[in-house]
Design a protein around this motif. Structure first.
Motif, PDB file in Angstrom:
ATOM      1  N   GLY A 192       6.365 -20.482  33.437  1.00  0.00           N
ATOM      2  CA  GLY A 192       5.535 -21.559  33.955  1.00  0.00           C
ATOM      3  C   GLY A 192       5.747 -21.852  35.429  1.00  0.00           C
ATOM      4  O   GLY A 192       6.435 -21.116  36.146  1.00  0.00           O
ATOM      5  N   LEU A 193       5.151 -22.949  35.882  1.00  0.00           N
ATOM      6  CA  LEU A 193       5.172 -23.297  37.301  1.00  0.00           C
ATOM      7  C   LEU A 193       6.574 -23.595  37.814  1.00  0.00           C
ATOM      8  O   LEU A 193       6.826 -23.491  39.006  1.00  0.00           O
ATOM      9  N   ARG A 194       7.461 -24.000  36.925  1.00  0.00           N
ATOM     10  CA  ARG A 194       8.846 -24.246  37.310  1.00  0.00           C
ATOM     11  C   ARG A 194       9.786 -23.227  36.683  1.00  0.00           C
ATOM     12  O   ARG A 194      10.983 -23.462  36.572  1.00  0.00           O
ATOM     13  N   GLY A 195       9.213 -22.096  36.303  1.00  0.00           N
ATOM     14  CA  GLY A 195       9.989 -21.063  35.640  1.00  0.00           C
ATOM     15  C   GLY A 195      10.683 -20.123  36.609  1.00  0.00           C
ATOM     16  O   GLY A 195      10.627 -20.269  37.825  1.00  0.00           O
ATOM     17  N   LEU A 196      11.326 -19.135  36.029  1.00  0.00           N
ATOM     18  CA  LEU A 196      12.149 -18.183  36.770  1.00  0.00           C
ATOM     19  C   LEU A 196      11.372 -17.490  37.889  1.00  0.00           C
ATOM     20  O   LEU A 196      11.769 -17.509  39.052  1.00  0.00           O
ATOM     21  N   SER A 197      10.253 -16.871  37.566  1.00  0.00           N
ATOM     22  CA  SER A 197       9.492 -16.115  38.565  1.00  0.00           C
ATOM     23  C   SER A 197       8.902 -17.026  39.629  1.00  0.00           C
ATOM     24  O   SER A 197       8.889 -16.689  40.820  1.00  0.00           O
ATOM     25  N   ALA A 198       8.399 -18.188  39.206  1.00  0.00           N
ATOM     26  CA  ALA A 198       7.790 -19.110  40.160  1.00  0.00           C
ATOM     27  C   ALA A 198       8.811 -19.592  41.184  1.00  0.00           C
ATOM     28  O   ALA A 198       8.545 -19.610  42.389  1.00  0.00           O
ATOM     29  N   ALA A 235      13.026 -19.407  24.467  1.00  0.00           N
ATOM     30  CA  ALA A 235      12.125 -19.185  25.592  1.00  0.00           C
ATOM     31  C   ALA A 235      11.704 -20.470  26.281  1.00  0.00           C
ATOM     32  O   ALA A 235      11.384 -20.465  27.471  1.00  0.00           O
ATOM     33  N   SER A 236      11.698 -21.574  25.544  1.00  0.00           N
ATOM     34  CA  SER A 236      11.272 -22.843  26.138  1.00  0.00           C
ATOM     35  C   SER A 236      12.438 -23.778  26.443  1.00  0.00           C
ATOM     36  O   SER A 236      12.233 -24.883  26.931  1.00  0.00           O
ATOM     37  N   LEU A 250      20.562 -16.143  25.170  1.00  0.00           N
ATOM     38  CA  LEU A 250      20.255 -17.345  24.405  1.00  0.00           C
ATOM     39  C   LEU A 250      19.445 -16.982  23.160  1.00  0.00           C
ATOM     40  O   LEU A 250      19.637 -17.560  22.090  1.00  0.00           O
ATOM     41  N   ALA A 251      18.541 -16.012  23.307  1.00  0.00           N
ATOM     42  CA  ALA A 251      17.739 -15.567  22.166  1.00  0.00           C
ATOM     43  C   ALA A 251      18.598 -14.891  21.105  1.00  0.00           C
ATOM     44  O   ALA A 251      18.232 -14.871  19.920  1.00  0.00           O
ATOM     45  N   LEU A 252      19.749 -14.353  21.520  1.00  0.00           N
ATOM     46  CA  LEU A 252      20.667 -13.729  20.573  1.00  0.00           C
ATOM     47  C   LEU A 252      21.667 -14.729  20.002  1.00  0.00           C
ATOM     48  O   LEU A 252      22.547 -14.357  19.223  1.00  0.00           O
ATOM     49  N   GLY A 253      21.548 -15.992  20.404  1.00  0.00           N
ATOM     50  CA  GLY A 253      22.400 -17.023  19.823  1.00  0.00           C
ATOM     51  C   GLY A 253      23.589 -17.430  20.653  1.00  0.00           C
ATOM     52  O   GLY A 253      24.479 -18.133  20.154  1.00  0.00           O
TER      53      GLY A 253
END
Length: 368
Positions: A192-198, A235-236, A250-253
């Motif tokens: 999103g707009l405040r995400g990693l890539s942005a 992811a969120s 984080l997705a792996l726990g």
């Protein structure tokens, strides 16, 4: 009087040397005081050394081999009987925008540590570097497969629809996985707009179209990882964009935390904190920019919850009493009354004897 001393690096002194010097000076002035000295550090340079000093004899510290590439991180490995700590810091010391950079070397290092001598607990301490692939390369390093290229950086993630974690799950099964990030990285989101890539793209002055493409590629990768069994909420979650590649862990726990919090847990500081009458924090500089750093921020939060006063002993102090109180600091004392003149800073001149002498003088005014 029961005094807990926690210190980060001060000048050229390590966190442990600083903590021990402060404790020694305090003990000279107040022999009856009950003192505990704990080295402390945020994620990044100094974290592995602080842990090695804290955990004591039997610790093995080594530098893992990485590619001769400016975008590749420097990886160190610390081992004890039950715990392994992998620390990854950027070789250049700077965060850059590099769409082709991969976190794969970190994944390979983790895999090697586990396969060589499986620990009960694995701590991964990371800081922002060149890779911002959401940890896709790290998954590849751990053995994950996909219908696209996981280890070619952010752009290649746009071609991924399926991820196979069957070789990763047994590797991590039953392992306590702790992810240590800088305090400032606890909030960044992945998308999103405040995400990693942005955030990274705007900081680097990249074209908006390239930023949107990178964000879309990461979103596609995250959907594939969730479908493969990754934690759906990762992811969120706040911190999913941490350091460019925290998301896959984080997705792996993995359990996210900060350097001071990880050390507090490993050192078993909860009881020491509750029994303390005073917390003394050593830091390099107490100023408007750093505010004493991660160690002081953590210590004041812990002490504040228990209504314990906090003192600071630093190389330099450049803020007034009002600002100190706002930070939760009762008083601050400097080895040098002001910062060295610009261009003449020589942190190596500060020695353990200087901290010891200052701590001795401060302790006299607190001796009960």
């Amino acid at each position: 009087m029961r005094v807990l001393v926690v210190s980060g690096t001060v000048g050229a002194l390590s966190a442990d040397d600083s903590a021990q010097a402060i404790a020694a000076g305090w003990r000279e002035a107040d022999p009856a005081a009950q003192l505990a000295a704990v080295p402390m550090a945020g994620a990044g340079l100094g974290f592995d050394r602080a842990l090695a000093d804290l955990l004591g004899p039997g610790v093995e510290l080594s530098v893992a081999a990485v590619a001769d590439d400016s975008a590749a991180p420097v990886i160190t490995v610390l081992r004890t009987a039950q715990t392994a700590v992998v620390t990854a810091t950027p070789a250049s010391g700077e965060e850059v925008w590099c769409p082709g950079a991969s976190s794969e070397p970190i994944g390979r290092a983790i895999r090697a540590v586990i396969e060589d001598d499986r620990p009960q607990r694995l701590i991964l301490a990371i800081t922002p570097g060149a890779a911002h692939d959401a940890g896709a390369g790290l998954l590849r390093g751990l053995g994950a497969l996909a219908d696209g290229e996981l280890g070619a950086g952010t752009t290649a993630l746009a071609e991924i629809d399926r991820i196979d974690l069957r070789r990763v799950r047994p590797l991590l099964d039953g392992l306590e996985l702790i992810l240590v990030v800088p305090t400032a990285e606890r909030d960044p989101h992945l998308l999103g707009l405040r995400g990693l890539s942005a955030q990274r793209g705007r900081a680097a002055g990249m074209d908006p179209a390239a930023i949107l493409a990178a964000d879309a590629a990461i979103e596609r990768f995250a959907a594939a990882l969730t479908a493969a069994g990754g934690v759906p909420e990762a992811a969120s979650a706040a911190g999913s964009g941490a350091c460019g590649f925290a998301y896959s862990l984080l997705a792996l726990g993995a359990e996210p935390t900060t350097g001071p919090e990880a050390i507090r847990r490993l050192a078993g500081l909860e009881q020491s904190l509750r029994q303390s009458d005073l917390v003394v924090v050593g830091c390099d500089s107490l100023d408007f920019a750093s505010r004493g750093g991660e160690v002081l921020a953590a210590a004041t939060a812990w002490a504040g919850d228990l209504l314990i006063p906090v003192l600071v002993i630093a190389d330099t102090v450049q803020i007034g009493n009002r600002e100190m109180r706002a930070l939760g600091v009762e008083a601050a004392h400097a080895v040098r009354p002001s910062a060295p003149a610009l261009g003449n800073a020589q942190p190596g001149e500060l020695g353990a004897v200087d901290l010891q002498r200052l701590a001795r003088r401060v302790a006299r005014s607190w001796r009960g």
